[in-house]
Design an enzyme around this catalytic site. Structure first.
Site, PDB file in Angstrom:
ATOM      1  N   ASP A 138      45.712  37.558  46.532  1.00 48.80           N
ATOM      2  CA  ASP A 138      47.012  37.115  47.048  1.00 48.80           C
ATOM      3  C   ASP A 138      46.903  36.362  48.369  1.00 48.80           C
ATOM      4  O   ASP A 138      47.811  36.411  49.207  1.00 48.80           O
ATOM      5  CB  ASP A 138      47.981  38.311  47.214  1.00 48.80           C
ATOM      6  CG  ASP A 138      48.181  39.051  45.919  1.00 48.80           C
ATOM      7  OD1 ASP A 138      48.186  38.403  44.858  1.00 48.80           O
ATOM      8  OD2 ASP A 138      48.323  40.293  45.958  1.00 48.80           O
ATOM      9  N   GLY A 140      48.550  37.087  39.824  1.00 44.93           N
ATOM     10  CA  GLY A 140      49.934  36.631  39.982  1.00 44.93           C
ATOM     11  C   GLY A 140      49.952  35.569  41.057  1.00 44.93           C
ATOM     12  O   GLY A 140      49.544  35.827  42.183  1.00 44.93           O
ATOM     13  N   HIS A 141      50.335  34.369  40.690  1.00 40.71           N
ATOM     14  CA  HIS A 141      50.263  33.247  41.628  1.00 40.71           C
ATOM     15  C   HIS A 141      51.630  32.581  41.731  1.00 40.71           C
ATOM     16  O   HIS A 141      52.268  32.321  40.716  1.00 40.71           O
ATOM     17  CB  HIS A 141      49.238  32.215  41.137  1.00 40.71           C
ATOM     18  CG  HIS A 141      47.861  32.786  40.944  1.00 40.71           C
ATOM     19  ND1 HIS A 141      46.953  32.263  40.058  1.00 40.71           N
ATOM     20  CD2 HIS A 141      47.244  33.837  41.523  1.00 40.71           C
ATOM     21  CE1 HIS A 141      45.838  32.970  40.106  1.00 40.71           C
ATOM     22  NE2 HIS A 141      45.990  33.940  40.983  1.00 40.71           N
ATOM     23  N   LYS A 154      45.940  31.413  47.122  1.00 37.64           N
ATOM     24  CA  LYS A 154      45.020  30.502  46.410  1.00 37.64           C
ATOM     25  C   LYS A 154      45.783  29.450  45.611  1.00 37.64           C
ATOM     26  O   LYS A 154      45.421  28.278  45.597  1.00 37.64           O
ATOM     27  CB  LYS A 154      44.128  31.305  45.443  1.00 37.64           C
ATOM     28  CG  LYS A 154      43.230  32.312  46.101  1.00 37.64           C
ATOM     29  CD  LYS A 154      42.469  33.127  45.072  1.00 37.64           C
ATOM     30  CE  LYS A 154      43.317  34.051  44.253  1.00 37.64           C
ATOM     31  NZ  LYS A 154      43.909  35.190  44.954  1.00 37.64           N
ATOM     32  N   GLN A 156      42.026  36.672  41.895  1.00 40.00           N
ATOM     33  CA  GLN A 156      41.698  37.857  42.712  1.00 40.00           C
ATOM     34  C   GLN A 156      40.997  37.437  44.017  1.00 40.00           C
ATOM     35  O   GLN A 156      41.297  36.375  44.538  1.00 40.00           O
ATOM     36  CB  GLN A 156      40.848  38.856  41.912  1.00 40.00           C
ATOM     37  CG  GLN A 156      41.631  39.635  40.875  1.00 40.00           C
ATOM     38  CD  GLN A 156      41.806  38.909  39.570  1.00 40.00           C
ATOM     39  OE1 GLN A 156      40.871  38.356  39.014  1.00 40.00           O
ATOM     40  NE2 GLN A 156      43.016  38.878  39.053  1.00 40.00           N
TER      41      GLN A 156
HETATM   42  P1  GDP Z   1      47.426  34.026  45.190  1.00 38.09           P
HETATM   43  O1  GDP Z   1      47.395  35.156  44.216  1.00 38.09           O
HETATM   44  O2  GDP Z   1      46.243  33.997  46.088  1.00 38.09           O
HETATM   45  O3  GDP Z   1      47.671  32.692  44.547  1.00 38.09           O
HETATM   46  O4  GDP Z   1      48.670  34.314  46.147  1.00 38.09           O
HETATM   47  P2  GDP Z   1      50.136  34.784  45.690  1.00 38.09           P
HETATM   48  O5  GDP Z   1      50.840  33.610  45.120  1.00 38.09           O
HETATM   49  O6  GDP Z   1      50.062  36.027  44.866  1.00 38.09           O
HETATM   50  O7  GDP Z   1      50.723  35.248  47.072  1.00 38.09           O
HETATM   51  C1  GDP Z   1      50.925  34.387  48.121  1.00 38.09           C
HETATM   52  C2  GDP Z   1      52.436  34.360  48.440  1.00 38.09           C
HETATM   53  O8  GDP Z   1      52.604  33.788  49.718  1.00 38.09           O
HETATM   54  C3  GDP Z   1      53.244  33.483  47.499  1.00 38.09           C
HETATM   55  O9  GDP Z   1      54.534  34.021  47.388  1.00 38.09           O
HETATM   56  C4  GDP Z   1      53.288  32.128  48.218  1.00 38.09           C
HETATM   57  O10 GDP Z   1      54.434  31.374  47.889  1.00 38.09           O
HETATM   58  C5  GDP Z   1      53.332  32.563  49.651  1.00 38.09           C
HETATM   59  N1  GDP Z   1      52.656  31.683  50.605  1.00 38.09           N
HETATM   60  C6  GDP Z   1      51.555  30.913  50.425  1.00 38.09           C
HETATM   61  N2  GDP Z   1      51.199  30.327  51.597  1.00 38.09           N
HETATM   62  C7  GDP Z   1      52.094  30.742  52.514  1.00 38.09           C
HETATM   63  C8  GDP Z   1      52.252  30.521  53.926  1.00 38.09           C
HETATM   64  O11 GDP Z   1      51.483  29.811  54.560  1.00 38.09           O
HETATM   65  N3  GDP Z   1      53.299  31.144  54.545  1.00 38.09           N
HETATM   66  C9  GDP Z   1      54.168  31.954  53.879  1.00 38.09           C
HETATM   67  N4  GDP Z   1      55.164  32.526  54.569  1.00 38.09           N
HETATM   68  N5  GDP Z   1      54.051  32.192  52.559  1.00 38.09           N
HETATM   69  C10 GDP Z   1      53.030  31.608  51.886  1.00 38.09           C
HETATM   70  P1  IMO Z   2      45.563  37.381  42.439  1.00 42.48           P
HETATM   71  O1  IMO Z   2      44.837  36.406  41.563  1.00 42.48           O
HETATM   72  C1  IMO Z   2      45.816  41.367  44.233  1.00 42.48           C
HETATM   73  C2  IMO Z   2      43.889  44.629  42.027  1.00 42.48           C
HETATM   74  C3  IMO Z   2      44.796  45.729  41.465  1.00 42.48           C
HETATM   75  C4  IMO Z   2      43.853  46.914  41.561  1.00 42.48           C
HETATM   76  C5  IMO Z   2      42.494  46.299  41.204  1.00 42.48           C
HETATM   77  C6  IMO Z   2      42.082  46.496  39.746  1.00 42.48           C
HETATM   78  O2  IMO Z   2      47.042  37.273  42.392  1.00 42.48           O
HETATM   79  O3  IMO Z   2      44.988  37.360  43.810  1.00 42.48           O
HETATM   80  P2  IMO Z   2      42.906  45.343  37.477  1.00 42.48           P
HETATM   81  O4  IMO Z   2      44.262  45.308  36.845  1.00 42.48           O
HETATM   82  O5  IMO Z   2      42.351  44.002  37.787  1.00 42.48           O
HETATM   83  O6  IMO Z   2      41.936  46.190  36.723  1.00 42.48           O
HETATM   84  O7  IMO Z   2      43.144  46.111  38.888  1.00 42.48           O
HETATM   85  O8  IMO Z   2      42.597  44.912  41.484  1.00 42.48           O
HETATM   86  N1  IMO Z   2      44.239  43.249  41.615  1.00 42.48           N
HETATM   87  C7  IMO Z   2      44.818  42.358  42.423  1.00 42.48           C
HETATM   88  N2  IMO Z   2      45.294  42.476  43.686  1.00 42.48           N
HETATM   89  N3  IMO Z   2      45.871  40.169  43.614  1.00 42.48           N
HETATM   90  C8  IMO Z   2      45.363  40.018  42.363  1.00 42.48           C
HETATM   91  O9  IMO Z   2      45.237  38.816  41.755  1.00 42.48           O
HETATM   92  C9  IMO Z   2      44.850  41.151  41.697  1.00 42.48           C
HETATM   93  N4  IMO Z   2      44.321  41.357  40.462  1.00 42.48           N
HETATM   94  C10 IMO Z   2      43.935  42.644  40.438  1.00 42.48           C
HETATM   95  O10 IMO Z   2      45.948  45.896  42.257  1.00 42.48           O
HETATM   96  O11 IMO Z   2      43.777  47.362  42.880  1.00 42.48           O
HETATM   97 MG    MG Z   3      48.507  36.830  43.688  1.00 44.36          MG
END
Ligand code: GDP
Ligand code: IMO
Ligand code: MG
Length: 446
Positions: free
Chosen positions: A13, A40-41, A16, A223
């Site tokens: 999270d 989850g992105h 990316k 991840q």
């Molecule tokens: P990923 O799994 O690495 O792709 O990240 P996620 O999408 O799960 O989580 C990142 C969250 O932060 C998302 O809701 C993005 O819209 C948000 N986000 C990304 N960059 C920024 C930032 O620079 N500032 C803020 N406030 N939110 C951001």
């Molecule tokens: P993105 O791509 C954050 C965590 C789960 C748990 C561990 C194992 O959005 O960064 P799993 O279901 O993979 O067997 O769970 O990994 N986990 C993540 N945490 N972002 C993710 O993906 C994750 N994918 C798995 O919460 O701790």
């Molecule tokens: Mg994510």
């Protein structure tokens, strides 16, 4: 031409997807190389919010071929739902290609993941319960089902006739769950197979040709490094290899394809699920770090769980730089720190049993359970008139925020080439060209 790997540096999270969306404008091909619907992105573009689990966020860029590579695991229901949601939002998904070698997450994987978590009790991992561990376990024990078989009805039925009776013994005898009916599963999943068949390709062969034609390829990790099966905080990890080395195995390319590794790190740290978290923060600072009450509150995109939050951990980050061979960093969510009254960075750990101080992570069993972070205080910038979120170029960043970025570069000895100051595409400051600009200086010359 340059081929780059985008890798999460922390526990996932990191933002990316936003960075992939940004860099996809220079990419002809994107290959997601591991993970499944546990990811989850979120991308905010043109005032719209797009959510992804399996499809690379580069699909928003109409010129980019987006591959879900051989190292991924695919839940057919989830990918079809995602495809339909994107179509409803007006996104053209004709550039989507799914690897014929990727493994398929079936209903028994979901049931076993949930049942295993319940059985673990207080020792649970906190998985996303998306069947990821059981799908990769079947792949390793050679009882998996690949996409090429999934979209071939005869091969699917033949496999299900062997696999389901085996899984039913586990479901029934180990977990006291209802057994699955082969015909029912077949009838439901054969329909998914029909819908997915036109998207299934030998993606590794296509990438090989693309590289010969000097196309730009972006390898997308899901991840993060600390969730890596081999290099993360085992057993609190996922079941695949998000680290940059995983890009080769998970895409079917040689290491000489990779020109650059770009890490993505949050300006602080978050973690979803169980496991050690040395810099975890609770209380009022945690509320700000969790961005409570804002549109980008730290809540897991896949499971809706609140993310745990903490200070930036330079010890773990140095480790991530090392195991990924990172060249430069994209630092995200700097804006979240704007309102903090106090701000810290962990620069070393103290072993509470021996008093020993560590600047790098030693390979010791359970080490992180017994450490106390050594925190360096950083001057907060909440009293400064400027807000990071409003900055569109480096000179508009609050002085304190820019000092923080430069401080991290010094402590980590790596250039920060991108700074993200908000969820929107425009809220991104490019300090240096991330692909052709400066890279980490190699400590030993060859
Ligand atoms: P990923 O799994 O690495 O792709 O990240 P996620 O999408 O799960 O989580 C990142 C969250 O932060 C998302 O809701 C993005 O819209 C948000 N986000 C990304 N960059 C920024 C930032 O620079 N500032 C803020 N406030 N939110 C951001
Ligand atoms: P993105 O791509 C954050 C965590 C789960 C748990 C561990 C194992 O959005 O960064 P799993 O279901 O993979 O067997 O769970 O990994 N986990 C993540 N945490 N972002 C993710 O993906 C994750 N994918 C798995 O919460 O701790
Ligand atoms: Mg994510």
């Amino acid at each position: 031409m340059a081929n780059v790997v985008i890798v999460g540096s922390q526990w996932g999270d990191e933002g990316k997807a936003k960075i992939v969306d940004l860099l996809s404008r220079n990419a002809d091909y994107i290959v997601r190389y591991q993970g499944g619907s546990n990811a989850g992105h979120t991308v905010n573009a043109g005032g719209k919010k797009y959510k992804f689990h399996l499809i690379p966020s580069g699909i928003l860029n109409p010129g980019t071929i987006c591959m879900v590579g051989p190292g991924t695991v695919i839940d057919p229901k989830v990918i079809l739902r995602e495809m339909n949601e994107l179509k409803d939002q007006g996104v053209d998904i004709s550039n989507l290609q799914i690897s014929a070698a990727a493994h398929v997450t079936m209903p028994y994987h979901l049931l076993i993941d949930q049942a295993q978590e319940e059985a673990r009790g207080s020792k649970k991992i906190g998985t996303t319960c998306r069947g990821i561990g059981p799908t990769y376990a079947d792949k390793s024990s050679r009882s998996g089902l690949r996409m090429c078989e999934f979209v071939d009805p005869d091969a699917l039925l033949e496999k299900l006739k062997v696999l389901i009776p085996e899984k039913n013994i586990i479901l029934d005898r180990l977990y006291g769950l209802e057994p699955l009916d082969i015909d029912k599963v077949f009838r439901e999943y054969i329909e998914y197979g029909k819908q997915l068949a036109p998207f299934v390709f030998d993606t590794a062969a296509i990438v090989w040709e693309a590289n010969k034609a000097r196309q730009n390829i972006l390898f997308e990790g899901a991840q993060g490094t600390l969730l890596d099966l081999d290099h993360g905080t085992y057993p609190y990890v996922t079941s695949s290899n998000p680290v940059s080395g995983g890009a080769c195995v998970g895409s079917g390319v040689g290491p000489n394809f990779i020109d650059r590794v770009i890490g993505v790190a949050k300006a602080y740290t978050t973690r979803v699920g169980e496991g050690p978290f040395p810099t975890e923060v609770k209380g009022s600072s945690a509320k700000i770090l969790r961005a409570e009450g804002t549109a980008w509150e730290e809540i897991g995109t896949t499971t809706g769980r609140a993310r745990r939050v903490g200070w930036f951990d330079a010890v773990l980050m140095r480790y991530a730089i090392r195991v990924n061979g990172m060249d430069c960093l994209a630092l995200t969510k700097l804006d979240v720190l704007d309102d903090l009254e106090e701000l810290y960075v962990c620069t070393a750990y103290k072993d509470i049993r021996t008093g020993e101080v560590y600047k790098d992570l030693p390979a010791k069993s359970n080490f992180l359970k017994y450490v106390e972070p050594i925190l360096e205080r950083i001057e907060p910038w909440r009293d400064q008139v400027e807000n990071s979120a409003d900055a569109t170029e480096i000179s508009q960043l609050p002085e304190g925020a820019l000092n923080y970025v430069r401080y991290l570069e010094r402590v980590l000895e790596i250039p920060i080439t991108i700074v993200s100051v908000g969820p929107a595409r425009e809220q991104t400051i490019i300090l240096e060209d991330p692909i052709h600009g400066p890279r980490r200086v190699l400590e030993t010359a060859i």
